[in-house]
Design a protein around this motif. Structure first.
Motif, short mmCIF file in Angstrom:
data_model
loop_
_atom_site.label_atom_id
_atom_site.label_comp_id
_atom_site.label_asym_id
_atom_site.label_seq_id
_atom_site.Cartn_x
_atom_site.Cartn_y
_atom_site.Cartn_z
N LEU A 10 46.20 -69.53 20.38
CA LEU A 10 46.99 -70.05 19.26
C LEU A 10 46.92 -69.46 17.99
N THR A 12 50.40 -68.22 16.20
CA THR A 12 50.68 -68.76 15.12
C THR A 12 50.38 -68.04 13.90
N LEU A 51 56.96 -72.79 16.11
CA LEU A 51 56.27 -72.66 17.38
C LEU A 51 56.94 -72.18 18.48
N ALA A 74 53.44 -71.41 22.83
CA ALA A 74 52.47 -72.11 21.73
C ALA A 74 52.72 -73.59 22.26
N LEU A 126 49.86 -76.42 23.47
CA LEU A 126 49.56 -77.80 22.59
C LEU A 126 49.76 -78.61 23.49
#
Length: 392
Positions: free
Chosen positions: A238, A242, A281, A285, A289
């Motif tokens: 991530l 991100t 996102l 991702a 999550l």
């Protein structure tokens, strides 16, 4: 039923210390390693022929032979025994063909064959280039024990004089890893590159490190094939996707995420730049999550600590320690390189493919379209399937 031997590993073998008398550890399938009181380690093959236990066959010195090669030899001898043949004469021929390692050129050949044979193509290429272009022409003829710190320093200075300080630093690192390998094999006692500080070779005004596509793939493949905890694997991935600051991610709370809307809102109080930031996102991702949310580890934090009863995030050093445990084939890498790497590829690579001029917005924000393009690009580099629940 006899107890099966636990297979050895290179790290386990290096940790074996001599005792007052010789002793042995088994790898399985007849292969054992004897450790002498002197510290010398010798591969041997134990077998039974015609119902009788035979004297062990010497395969070779651990100094000159990797675990992989020793296993291959043991397998060959086991196949002979299965046919009712003694492997003694063949083993003697094999030992006679082994090359002595006296000078650095031969040591480098052993290092390339044993230590980096399974590294990435890019890693092997850059290592071999440093050896062939600078190290071996200068000191390849010297006995291993006679290579000095001054020798390595002179090589680095010569490269710097060509206007290539980063290549000089890379070459120092190759020499340092080579001698660390030779020390682990008891072929050297000191590392002449150890005392040469990196700052004396190359300095930078701030970090400028950008991972190339091959390094991104090597990094993520190492992460997903390692034994670190699944949440930490996802956390590292991530960070890539991100391009967030490490603290921003590990201290993130679930209330900051709109998984349906595909947005992570980092409040000003936590944002690295002190301003509220909305991070689009990607589908990858979001999948990660949702997996983390389904683990039900914490109602507050995305990455909760596993120590203690209080609800708090993992420690700031947790991801750094996880990365150190991987022994990555990515040189001079730190976690902060992820954002720089992502922005570089978006601006110079993905942006030029699409012709879009507004992939990266003011103040470092990145559009949702760009984030998805970046995630898709990263996914093509991994080489393993990281997504999906119940993976190790």
């Amino acid at each position: 039923m006899p107890k099966l031997a636990t297979p050895l590993s290179e790290s386990h073998i290096r940790s074996l210390q001599p005792r007052t008398t010789r002793y042995s550890v088994a790898d399985g399938k007849g292969l054992i390693l004897e450790i002498m009181p002197t510290g010398k380690k010798v591969w041997r093959f134990r077998y039974t022929l015609d119902g009788s236990r035979q004297p062990m066959v010497t395969i070779g010195d651990y100094q000159l032979m990797s675990l992989r090669v020793a296993r291959a030899r043991a397998q060959k001898y086991a196949e002979m025994v299965a046919k009712g043949l003694s492997p003694v004469s063949i083993a003697r021929q094999d030992r006679g063909a082994e090359k002595r390692v006296d000078v650095l050129r031969d040591a480098a050949e052993l290092y390339v064959a044993v230590a980096i044979a399974r590294k990435s193509d890019e890693y092997r290429r850059t290592t071999q280039r440093a050896l062939d272009k600078d190290i071996l022409p200068a000191i390849g003829h010297k006995p291993i024990a006679q290579v000095t710190t001054e020798d390595i320093q002179c090589i680095c200075d010569a490269i710097k004089s060509r206007g290539a300080p980063q290549m000089a630093l890379h070459t120092r690192n190759v020499a340092k890893r080579l001698f660390a390998f030779l020390i682990s094999r008891q072929l050297a006692t000191v590392n002449p590159a150890e005392s040469i500080a990196a700052r004396t070779i190359a300095t930078q005004d701030g970090r400028t490190r950008v991972l190339n596509a091959s390094e991104i793939g090597t990094l993520l493949h190492s992460i997903y094939t390692s034994s670190i905890r699944r949440p930490l694997k996802l956390a590292l991935h991530l960070l890539v996707l991100t391009m967030a600051n490490k603290s921003e991610l590990i201290e993130a709370t679930w209330r900051e995420f709109d998984l349906d809307g595909g947005v992570w809102t980092i409040p000003a109080s936590r944002a690295a730049n002190g301003r509220t930031r909305r991070v689009p996102l990607s589908s990858q991702a979001l999948s990660m999550l949702r997996e983390l949310r389904d683990m039900k580890s914490s109602r507050t934090y995305v990455f909760p600590s596993t120590r203690g009863d209080d609800d708090r995030p993992i420690a700031k050093g947790t991801l750094n320690q996880a990365v150190k445990s991987l022994e990555l084939d990515v040189e001079r890498f730190v976690l902060g390189d992820f954002r720089r790497t992502g922005l570089h590829h978006l601006r110079d690579g993905l942006q030029s493919e699409t012709g879009e001029e507004a992939l990266v917005e003011p103040y470092g924000a990145v559009t949702a379209y760009a984030m998805q393009r970046w995630a898709d690009f990263v996914e093509t580099q991994v080489g393993v399937q990281p997504l999906g629940k119940n993976r190790s």
